[in-house]
Design an enzyme around this catalytic site. Structure first.
Site, PDB file in Angstrom:
ATOM      1  CG  HIS A 155      -1.629  -0.780   0.959  1.00  0.00           C
ATOM      2  ND1 HIS A 155      -2.051  -2.181   1.316  1.00  0.00           N
ATOM      3  CD2 HIS A 155      -3.385  -0.587   0.740  1.00  0.00           C
ATOM      4  CE1 HIS A 155      -3.168  -2.830   1.490  1.00  0.00           C
ATOM      5  NE2 HIS A 155      -3.911  -1.758   0.462  1.00  0.00           N
ATOM      6  CE  LYS A 159      -3.664  -0.636   4.706  1.00  0.00           C
ATOM      7  NZ  LYS A 159      -4.962  -0.128   5.859  1.00  0.00           N
TER       8      LYS A 159
HETATM    9  P1  NAD Z   1      -7.452   9.429   4.787  1.00  0.00           P
HETATM   10  O1  NAD Z   1      -6.462   9.480   6.867  1.00  0.00           O
HETATM   11  O2  NAD Z   1      -7.688  10.170   3.714  1.00  0.00           O
HETATM   12  O3  NAD Z   1      -9.508  10.131   5.065  1.00  0.00           O
HETATM   13  C1  NAD Z   1      -9.485   9.591   7.164  1.00  0.00           C
HETATM   14  C2  NAD Z   1     -10.506  10.796   6.914  1.00  0.00           C
HETATM   15  O4  NAD Z   1     -11.359  10.598   8.178  1.00  0.00           O
HETATM   16  C3  NAD Z   1      -9.463  12.159   7.372  1.00  0.00           C
HETATM   17  O5  NAD Z   1      -9.652  13.192   6.667  1.00  0.00           O
HETATM   18  C4  NAD Z   1      -9.594  12.548   9.078  1.00  0.00           C
HETATM   19  O6  NAD Z   1      -9.283  13.973   9.016  1.00  0.00           O
HETATM   20  C5  NAD Z   1     -11.134  12.056   9.176  1.00  0.00           C
HETATM   21  N1  NAD Z   1     -11.526  11.840  10.134  1.00  0.00           N
HETATM   22  C6  NAD Z   1     -10.783  11.106  11.571  1.00  0.00           C
HETATM   23  N2  NAD Z   1     -11.389  11.114  12.409  1.00  0.00           N
HETATM   24  C7  NAD Z   1     -12.858  11.940  12.883  1.00  0.00           C
HETATM   25  C8  NAD Z   1     -13.829  11.673  13.148  1.00  0.00           C
HETATM   26  N3  NAD Z   1     -14.114  11.861  14.679  1.00  0.00           N
HETATM   27  N4  NAD Z   1     -15.431  12.652  12.230  1.00  0.00           N
HETATM   28  C9  NAD Z   1     -14.708  12.962  11.201  1.00  0.00           C
HETATM   29  N5  NAD Z   1     -13.843  12.609  10.392  1.00  0.00           N
HETATM   30  C10 NAD Z   1     -12.783  12.334  10.222  1.00  0.00           C
HETATM   31  O7  NAD Z   1      -7.451   7.595   5.487  1.00  0.00           O
HETATM   32  P2  NAD Z   1      -8.151   7.121   4.026  1.00  0.00           P
HETATM   33  O8  NAD Z   1      -7.189   6.889   2.867  1.00  0.00           O
HETATM   34  O9  NAD Z   1      -9.454   7.512   3.265  1.00  0.00           O
HETATM   35  O10 NAD Z   1      -8.520   5.193   4.808  1.00  0.00           O
HETATM   36  C11 NAD Z   1      -9.794   6.404   5.766  1.00  0.00           C
HETATM   37  C12 NAD Z   1      -9.865   4.653   6.144  1.00  0.00           C
HETATM   38  O11 NAD Z   1     -10.459   3.761   5.026  1.00  0.00           O
HETATM   39  C13 NAD Z   1      -7.931   3.534   6.914  1.00  0.00           C
HETATM   40  O12 NAD Z   1      -9.229   2.831   7.644  1.00  0.00           O
HETATM   41  C14 NAD Z   1      -8.534   2.648   5.565  1.00  0.00           C
HETATM   42  O13 NAD Z   1      -7.857   1.329   6.090  1.00  0.00           O
HETATM   43  C15 NAD Z   1      -9.645   2.356   5.467  1.00  0.00           C
HETATM   44  N6  NAD Z   1      -9.933   1.572   3.861  1.00  0.00           N
HETATM   45  C16 NAD Z   1     -10.782   0.793   3.746  1.00  0.00           C
HETATM   46  C17 NAD Z   1     -10.906   0.565   2.222  1.00  0.00           C
HETATM   47  C18 NAD Z   1     -12.207  -0.209   2.096  1.00  0.00           C
HETATM   48  O14 NAD Z   1     -12.651  -1.005   1.051  1.00  0.00           O
HETATM   49  N7  NAD Z   1     -13.021  -1.196   3.189  1.00  0.00           N
HETATM   50  C19 NAD Z   1     -10.828   1.390   1.215  1.00  0.00           C
HETATM   51  C20 NAD Z   1     -10.026   1.996   1.501  1.00  0.00           C
HETATM   52  C21 NAD Z   1      -9.287   2.738   2.861  1.00  0.00           C
END
Ligand code: NAD
Length: 267
Positions: A155, A159
């Site tokens: 990744h 991450k």
């Molecule tokens: P990122 O850091 O770009 O986004 C996370 C967002 O959540 C940030 O903007 C952050 O400010 C916000 N956040 C944090 N605390 C918060 C709160 N209390 N209320 C509202 N917003 C809040 O990360 P990302 O790359 O978008 O990934 C996010 C998660 O999704 C990770 O755990 C990643 O592993 C997961 N993910 C899952 C899949 C899937 O298919 N299940 C795919 C991609 C990413």
């Protein structure tokens, strides 16, 4: 009637993709979005993704968002997901959880949410990866323990959890195929004098670098042959598309904790 979809963590990498996906999907509309604080608060959700303004602004009250949404999609961080799961429990709003790296007590809140709201949780929302889970289980059930199973993942450099939730799900699928529990056979990392590889172990190898969206391989190796099942994500759009599909599928469903296999009808 359009399905109103709320997006928590709407300024994140995935949150922005979900806004775009909802805007591009005829049967739904953006209900609103939240962030924990920071410069995104108050910004227009359309402007946030380079589109025309929607007249809806980023807020910081998840409970209010759950109240006005038909479904809420969550790609945030474990501590936030815990609060969002509590909001889903309190409101009964359909809830789609994509956040990975949840500790047992965070996961307990998601399980609790499934008692009073319809919830889909997936470590990966892509159709291809969910097929990879099914194929891994099938191959593991077919081959004996002479075939060593290793799960490889790579990744992007941002991450924060490892191995990826998807890699762990591949491990769970392989363990299920073998009729064992992953926690009894998993080797999450190796370093130093590890000794020879025990038979039946399911190993993990994690790579981090650059902008890789998500590569996963389930490998089955014996002395004379190696079978590899590989998925490579080309765009975060596949996760956003799957999450929106899950949110629509949840409409009218009874409370429960559902999987992406349920959404896709793979089981
Ligand atoms: P990122 O850091 O770009 O986004 C996370 C967002 O959540 C940030 O903007 C952050 O400010 C916000 N956040 C944090 N605390 C918060 C709160 N209390 N209320 C509202 N917003 C809040 O990360 P990302 O790359 O978008 O990934 C996010 C998660 O999704 C990770 O755990 C990643 O592993 C997961 N993910 C899952 C899949 C899937 O298919 N299940 C795919 C991609 C990413």
């Amino acid at each position: 009637m359009s399905v109103a979809i709320g997006i928590v963590g709407c300024a994140g990498r995935m949150g922005r993709m979900v806004i775009q996906e909802v805007m591009a999907t005829q049967s739904c509309v953006v209900a609103g979005g939240t962030e924990a604080g920071g410069e995104a608060i108050g910004k227009d959700l359309g402007t946030l993704v380079g589109a025309d303004p929607l007249g809806i602004h980023v807020g910081d009250d998840p409970k209010a968002l759950f109240e006005v949404s038909d479904a809420v999609i969550d790609f945030t961080v474990p501590a936030a997901t815990r609060l969002h799961a509590q909001a889903a429990s309190a409101t009964g709003t359909a809830y789609v959880v994509g956040t990975t790296g949840l500790a047992d007590d965070d996961q307990a809140e998601v399980i609790a949410a499934g008692k009073s709201a319809p919830v889909v949780q997936a470590s990966n929302f892509s159709v291809g990866v969910n097929l990879l889970f099914a194929l891994t289980k099938q191959v593991a059930a077919t081959l004996d323990t002479d075939y060593d199973i290793e799960v490889l993942e790579m990744h992007h450099r941002h991450k924060v959890d490892a191995p990826s939730g998807t890699a762990l799900s591949i491990g769970e699928s392989a363990a299920a195929g073998r009729g064992v529990s992953l926690k009894d056979v998993a080797r999450y990392a190796r370093e130093g004098q590890t000794g020879a590889r025990p038979s039946g172990e399911i190993g993990f190898a994690t790579m981090r670098g650059g902008g890789v969206i998500g590569d996963h391989t389930a490998m089955f190796a014996n002395e004379v042959e190696r079978l590899e099942l590989t998925h490579k994500a080309g765009s975060r759009g596949i996760f956003a598309g799957g999450a929106v599909r899950a949110a629509l599928w949840l409409q009218g469903k009874d409370p429960g904790l559902y999987s992406m296999s349920d959404v896709l009808g793979l089981d």
